[in-house]
Scaffold this motif. Structure first.
Motif, mmCIF file in Angstrom:
data_model
loop_
_atom_site.group_PDB
_atom_site.id
_atom_site.type_symbol
_atom_site.label_atom_id
_atom_site.label_comp_id
_atom_site.label_asym_id
_atom_site.label_seq_id
_atom_site.Cartn_x
_atom_site.Cartn_y
_atom_site.Cartn_z
ATOM 1 N N ILE A 128 -8.206 -1.360 -0.340
ATOM 2 C CA ILE A 128 -6.673 -1.584 0.090
ATOM 3 C C ILE A 128 -6.621 -3.102 0.696
ATOM 4 C CG2 ILE A 128 -4.972 -0.685 1.603
ATOM 5 C CD1 ILE A 128 -6.062 2.123 1.379
ATOM 6 N N ASN A 129 -5.573 -3.566 0.245
ATOM 7 C CA ASN A 129 -5.297 -5.006 0.913
ATOM 8 C C ASN A 129 -4.575 -4.696 2.195
ATOM 9 O OD1 ASN A 129 -4.098 -7.274 1.471
ATOM 10 N ND2 ASN A 129 -3.283 -8.041 -0.495
ATOM 11 N N PRO A 130 -5.279 -5.402 3.138
ATOM 12 C CA PRO A 130 -4.843 -5.192 4.537
ATOM 13 C C PRO A 130 -3.628 -5.609 4.775
ATOM 14 C CG PRO A 130 -6.660 -6.591 4.685
ATOM 15 C CD PRO A 130 -6.596 -6.146 3.129
ATOM 16 N N ALA A 131 -3.237 -6.769 4.047
ATOM 17 C CA ALA A 131 -1.915 -7.449 4.235
ATOM 18 C C ALA A 131 -0.573 -6.829 3.843
ATOM 19 C CB ALA A 131 -2.076 -8.726 3.345
ATOM 20 N N ASN A 132 -0.959 -5.710 2.779
ATOM 21 C CA ASN A 132 0.249 -5.268 2.432
ATOM 22 C C ASN A 132 0.006 -3.723 2.076
ATOM 23 O OD1 ASN A 132 -1.203 -5.040 0.037
ATOM 24 N ND2 ASN A 132 0.302 -6.485 -1.190
ATOM 25 N N ASP A 133 -1.142 -3.146 2.468
ATOM 26 C CA ASP A 133 -1.435 -1.741 2.486
ATOM 27 C C ASP A 133 -1.212 -1.398 1.060
ATOM 28 O OD1 ASP A 133 -2.333 -1.454 5.202
ATOM 29 O OD2 ASP A 133 -0.155 -1.201 5.591
ATOM 30 N N ARG A 134 -1.738 -1.958 0.201
ATOM 31 C CA ARG A 134 -1.511 -1.455 -1.385
ATOM 32 C C ARG A 134 -2.877 -1.365 -1.921
ATOM 33 N NH1 ARG A 134 3.444 -5.295 -3.451
ATOM 34 N NH2 ARG A 134 4.930 -4.024 -2.087
ATOM 35 N N VAL A 135 -2.918 -0.615 -2.704
ATOM 36 C CA VAL A 135 -4.597 -0.385 -3.430
ATOM 37 C C VAL A 135 -4.627 -1.409 -4.500
ATOM 38 C CG1 VAL A 135 -5.715 1.135 -4.829
ATOM 39 C CG2 VAL A 135 -4.284 2.119 -3.010
ATOM 40 N N THR A 136 -5.605 -2.100 -4.474
ATOM 41 C CA THR A 136 -6.009 -3.151 -5.323
ATOM 42 C C THR A 136 -6.991 -2.827 -6.264
ATOM 43 O OG1 THR A 136 -7.684 -4.202 -3.893
ATOM 44 C CG2 THR A 136 -5.153 -4.768 -3.553
ATOM 45 N N HIS A 137 -7.966 -2.095 -6.150
ATOM 46 C CA HIS A 137 -8.951 -1.405 -6.839
ATOM 47 C C HIS A 137 -9.304 -0.249 -6.660
ATOM 48 C CE1 HIS A 137 -9.432 -5.893 -6.530
ATOM 49 N NE2 HIS A 137 -9.970 -5.971 -7.625
#
Length: 102
Positions: free
Chosen positions: A11-20
């Protein structure tokens, strides 16, 4: 139509979206892996869902693998597609961000 399971996320901590995600083909009845797990970008999961494949979250509790909520594709306001747990009625105890991190 194939069935995949995701057992870990990044999860990208900048936007809380799953990246992988870490995922593989899975037997939905036995929860056994049918292929080697691999880490892929979320776009690959979105593409699999859009082509008719089924994707589940997979949790290990007490040494047992259990299917969690189904994974769905979601559209973000910036135009990128992502994934989230599909929780009809919102009555489930596990969500995608409850999965371990990769």
């Amino acid at each position: 139509m194939a069935t995949y399971a995701i057992d870990a996320v990044r999860i990208n901590p900048a936007n809380d979206r799953v990246t992988h995600v870490r995922w593989a083909l899975v037997n939905p009845k036995t929860h056994e892996w049918l292929s080697s797990q691999e880490i892929v970008e979320v776009a690959e999961v979105v593409a699999a869902i859009h082509t008719g494949n089924v994707v589940w979250s997979l949790f290990t509790l007490g040494g047992m693998r259990l299917l969690g909520p189904k994974i769905k594709a979601v559209s973000h306001t910036d135009g990128h597609d992502g994934i989230d747990t599909d929780v009809p009625g919102g009555n489930v105890e596990k969500f995608i961000d409850d999965l371990p991190r990769v």
